[in-house]
Scaffold this motif. Structure first.
Motif, PDB file in Angstrom:
ATOM      1  N   SER A   1      48.704  30.937  47.450  1.00  0.00           N
ATOM      2  CA  SER A   1      48.249  29.690  46.603  1.00  0.00           C
ATOM      3  C   SER A   1      47.552  29.160  46.651  1.00  0.00           C
ATOM      4  CB  SER A   1      50.229  29.130  46.170  1.00  0.00           C
ATOM      5  OG  SER A   1      50.265  28.544  47.629  1.00  0.00           O
ATOM      6  N   ARG A   2      46.541  28.742  47.700  1.00  0.00           N
ATOM      7  CA  ARG A   2      45.638  27.585  48.334  1.00  0.00           C
ATOM      8  C   ARG A   2      44.905  28.477  47.060  1.00  0.00           C
ATOM      9  NH1 ARG A   2      45.871  27.115  54.223  1.00  0.00           N
ATOM     10  NH2 ARG A   2      47.359  28.074  54.682  1.00  0.00           N
ATOM     11  N   LEU A   3      44.498  30.302  47.435  1.00  0.00           N
ATOM     12  CA  LEU A   3      42.640  31.002  46.909  1.00  0.00           C
ATOM     13  C   LEU A   3      43.503  30.998  45.471  1.00  0.00           C
ATOM     14  CD1 LEU A   3      41.156  32.324  47.058  1.00  0.00           C
ATOM     15  CD2 LEU A   3      42.944  34.310  46.818  1.00  0.00           C
ATOM     16  N   MET A   4      44.884  30.689  44.720  1.00  0.00           N
ATOM     17  CA  MET A   4      44.787  30.053  43.885  1.00  0.00           C
ATOM     18  C   MET A   4      44.396  28.961  43.447  1.00  0.00           C
ATOM     19  SD  MET A   4      45.115  31.949  40.724  1.00  0.00           S
ATOM     20  CE  MET A   4      46.081  33.929  41.119  1.00  0.00           C
ATOM     21  N   ALA A   5      44.089  28.130  43.684  1.00  0.00           N
ATOM     22  CA  ALA A   5      44.241  26.583  43.206  1.00  0.00           C
ATOM     23  C   ALA A   5      42.539  26.554  43.817  1.00  0.00           C
ATOM     24  CB  ALA A   5      45.048  25.828  45.159  1.00  0.00           C
ATOM     25  N   ARG A   6      41.777  27.216  44.441  1.00  0.00           N
ATOM     26  CA  ARG A   6      40.497  27.189  44.271  1.00  0.00           C
ATOM     27  C   ARG A   6      40.005  27.830  43.169  1.00  0.00           C
ATOM     28  NH1 ARG A   6      38.262  27.001  50.389  1.00  0.00           N
ATOM     29  NH2 ARG A   6      36.259  27.005  49.159  1.00  0.00           N
ATOM     30  N   LEU A   7      40.405  29.097  43.291  1.00  0.00           N
ATOM     31  CA  LEU A   7      40.523  29.828  41.876  1.00  0.00           C
ATOM     32  C   LEU A   7      40.224  28.721  40.866  1.00  0.00           C
ATOM     33  CD1 LEU A   7      39.381  32.085  40.723  1.00  0.00           C
ATOM     34  CD2 LEU A   7      41.342  32.341  40.536  1.00  0.00           C
ATOM     35  N   LYS A   8      41.220  27.767  40.331  1.00  0.00           N
ATOM     36  CA  LYS A   8      41.421  27.249  39.687  1.00  0.00           C
ATOM     37  C   LYS A   8      40.408  26.557  38.881  1.00  0.00           C
ATOM     38  CE  LYS A   8      46.134  28.087  38.640  1.00  0.00           C
ATOM     39  NZ  LYS A   8      47.798  27.236  38.612  1.00  0.00           N
ATOM     40  N   GLU A   9      39.838  26.036  40.621  1.00  0.00           N
ATOM     41  CA  GLU A   9      38.644  24.553  40.618  1.00  0.00           C
ATOM     42  C   GLU A   9      38.151  25.185  40.219  1.00  0.00           C
ATOM     43  OE1 GLU A   9      38.969  23.287  44.875  1.00  0.00           O
ATOM     44  OE2 GLU A   9      41.256  22.847  44.298  1.00  0.00           O
ATOM     45  N   HIS A  10      36.883  26.160  40.526  1.00  0.00           N
ATOM     46  CA  HIS A  10      36.222  27.274  40.709  1.00  0.00           C
ATOM     47  C   HIS A  10      35.684  26.917  38.706  1.00  0.00           C
ATOM     48  CE1 HIS A  10      31.880  28.909  41.602  1.00  0.00           C
ATOM     49  NE2 HIS A  10      33.300  30.072  40.647  1.00  0.00           N
ATOM     50  N   ALA A  11      37.046  27.954  38.707  1.00  0.00           N
ATOM     51  CA  ALA A  11      36.810  27.340  37.222  1.00  0.00           C
ATOM     52  C   ALA A  11      37.020  26.597  36.562  1.00  0.00           C
ATOM     53  CB  ALA A  11      38.063  28.288  36.893  1.00  0.00           C
ATOM     54  N   LEU A  12      37.509  25.378  36.928  1.00  0.00           N
ATOM     55  CA  LEU A  12      37.561  23.841  35.467  1.00  0.00           C
ATOM     56  C   LEU A  12      35.806  23.590  36.061  1.00  0.00           C
ATOM     57  CD1 LEU A  12      40.387  21.962  36.917  1.00  0.00           C
ATOM     58  CD2 LEU A  12      39.650  22.761  34.388  1.00  0.00           C
ATOM     59  N   ARG A  13      35.296  24.124  37.021  1.00  0.00           N
ATOM     60  CA  ARG A  13      34.076  23.713  37.672  1.00  0.00           C
ATOM     61  C   ARG A  13      32.417  24.120  36.557  1.00  0.00           C
ATOM     62  NH1 ARG A  13      35.352  23.442  43.050  1.00  0.00           N
ATOM     63  NH2 ARG A  13      34.061  25.170  43.145  1.00  0.00           N
ATOM     64  N   LEU A  14      33.035  25.269  35.807  1.00  0.00           N
ATOM     65  CA  LEU A  14      32.520  26.252  35.397  1.00  0.00           C
ATOM     66  C   LEU A  14      32.715  26.289  33.984  1.00  0.00           C
ATOM     67  CD1 LEU A  14      32.534  29.703  37.415  1.00  0.00           C
ATOM     68  CD2 LEU A  14      30.288  28.242  36.753  1.00  0.00           C
ATOM     69  N   GLY A  15      34.136  25.115  33.762  1.00  0.00           N
ATOM     70  CA  GLY A  15      34.069  25.296  32.037  1.00  0.00           C
ATOM     71  C   GLY A  15      34.850  26.412  31.750  1.00  0.00           C
ATOM     72  N   ILE A  16      35.619  27.103  32.445  1.00  0.00           N
ATOM     73  CA  ILE A  16      36.718  27.463  32.042  1.00  0.00           C
ATOM     74  C   ILE A  16      37.999  27.403  32.274  1.00  0.00           C
ATOM     75  CG2 ILE A  16      37.969  30.761  32.610  1.00  0.00           C
ATOM     76  CD1 ILE A  16      35.143  31.107  34.340  1.00  0.00           C
ATOM     77  N   LEU A  17      39.093  27.485  30.849  1.00  0.00           N
ATOM     78  CA  LEU A  17      40.495  26.787  31.047  1.00  0.00           C
ATOM     79  C   LEU A  17      41.373  27.890  30.372  1.00  0.00           C
ATOM     80  CD1 LEU A  17      39.111  23.919  28.171  1.00  0.00           C
ATOM     81  CD2 LEU A  17      39.583  24.278  31.028  1.00  0.00           C
ATOM     82  N   HIS A  18      41.148  28.899  30.443  1.00  0.00           N
ATOM     83  CA  HIS A  18      41.865  30.268  30.138  1.00  0.00           C
ATOM     84  C   HIS A  18      42.204  31.504  31.694  1.00  0.00           C
ATOM     85  CE1 HIS A  18      43.572  28.181  26.739  1.00  0.00           C
ATOM     86  NE2 HIS A  18      42.190  28.699  26.513  1.00  0.00           N
ATOM     87  N   LEU A  19      42.702  31.213  32.075  1.00  0.00           N
ATOM     88  CA  LEU A  19      42.542  32.717  33.119  1.00  0.00           C
ATOM     89  C   LEU A  19      43.758  33.547  32.866  1.00  0.00           C
ATOM     90  CD1 LEU A  19      43.002  30.987  36.324  1.00  0.00           C
ATOM     91  CD2 LEU A  19      40.919  31.419  35.485  1.00  0.00           C
ATOM     92  N   LEU A  20      43.693  35.076  32.405  1.00  0.00           N
ATOM     93  CA  LEU A  20      44.211  36.329  32.688  1.00  0.00           C
ATOM     94  C   LEU A  20      44.431  37.238  34.210  1.00  0.00           C
ATOM     95  CD1 LEU A  20      42.620  37.542  29.763  1.00  0.00           C
ATOM     96  CD2 LEU A  20      44.909  36.493  29.050  1.00  0.00           C
ATOM     97  N   THR A  21      45.300  37.389  33.723  1.00  0.00           N
ATOM     98  CA  THR A  21      46.088  38.257  35.084  1.00  0.00           C
ATOM     99  C   THR A  21      47.153  39.194  34.506  1.00  0.00           C
ATOM    100  OG1 THR A  21      46.511  39.242  38.031  1.00  0.00           O
ATOM    101  CG2 THR A  21      47.519  37.422  36.014  1.00  0.00           C
ATOM    102  N   TYR A  22      46.760  40.669  35.454  1.00  0.00           N
ATOM    103  CA  TYR A  22      48.046  41.785  35.535  1.00  0.00           C
ATOM    104  C   TYR A  22      48.721  41.625  36.952  1.00  0.00           C
ATOM    105  CZ  TYR A  22      47.247  44.558  31.767  1.00  0.00           C
ATOM    106  OH  TYR A  22      47.584  44.606  30.021  1.00  0.00           O
ATOM    107  N   ALA A  23      50.288  41.613  36.166  1.00  0.00           N
ATOM    108  CA  ALA A  23      51.044  41.116  37.432  1.00  0.00           C
ATOM    109  C   ALA A  23      52.371  41.714  37.635  1.00  0.00           C
ATOM    110  CB  ALA A  23      52.140  39.713  36.720  1.00  0.00           C
ATOM    111  N   ASP A  24      51.743  42.134  38.821  1.00  0.00           N
ATOM    112  CA  ASP A  24      52.967  43.663  38.753  1.00  0.00           C
ATOM    113  C   ASP A  24      54.251  43.368  38.631  1.00  0.00           C
ATOM    114  OD1 ASP A  24      55.352  44.764  41.047  1.00  0.00           O
ATOM    115  OD2 ASP A  24      53.339  46.522  40.234  1.00  0.00           O
ATOM    116  N   ASP A  25      55.450  44.106  38.238  1.00  0.00           N
ATOM    117  CA  ASP A  25      56.609  43.650  37.515  1.00  0.00           C
ATOM    118  C   ASP A  25      57.662  42.913  38.724  1.00  0.00           C
ATOM    119  OD1 ASP A  25      56.412  44.587  34.692  1.00  0.00           O
ATOM    120  OD2 ASP A  25      57.558  46.682  35.539  1.00  0.00           O
ATOM    121  N   SER A  26      56.517  43.095  39.955  1.00  0.00           N
ATOM    122  CA  SER A  26      57.073  42.108  40.892  1.00  0.00           C
ATOM    123  C   SER A  26      56.856  41.582  41.641  1.00  0.00           C
ATOM    124  CB  SER A  26      57.673  43.674  42.296  1.00  0.00           C
ATOM    125  OG  SER A  26      56.684  43.458  43.056  1.00  0.00           O
TER     126      SER A  26
END
Length: 105
Positions: A1-26
């Motif tokens: 979850s720390r990696l995802m927090a860093r990704l979100k911080e980076h996205a915000l610095r770039l002005g990205i407000l929506h992230l998409l992912t494919y989550a495995d059913d599990s």
């Protein structure tokens, strides 16, 4: 979850407000706790991105909406306590329906 927090911080610095992912059913529970929802209340309309994504059996498309102040936006009906990095959206009126014009935004 720390990696995802860093990704979100980076996205915000770039002005990205929506992230998409494919989550495995599990793994949908993991992504749900991080703010990824199948149909977020403040998310992009599916017509805006659905055409350009390959779909996989055994997985679900999830979207995370970020607020410019750095908070992850959670659905009003999110069944758990909202984590410190998030904020619950106010409930929308039942008659609120997205129009096809929203796709042009």
């Amino acid at each position: 979850s720390r990696l995802m927090a860093r990704l979100k911080e980076h996205a915000l610095r770039l002005g990205i407000l929506h992230l998409l992912t494919y989550a495995d059913d599990s793994a949908t529970g993991f992504f749900e706790r991080l703010g990824f929802d199948a149909e977020p209340a403040a998310g992009m309309h599916i017509n805006r991105f659905h055409w350009g994504i390959s779909h996989y059996i055994g997985s679900q498309l999830r979207q995370c909406v970020l607020d410019p102040d750095g908070k992850t936006l959670f659905s009003p009906d999110y069944p758990h306590k909202v984590p410190p990095f998030g904020r619950r959206l106010a409930s929308l009126p039942a008659d609120t329906v997205r129009s096809s014009d929203e796709c042009a935004d």
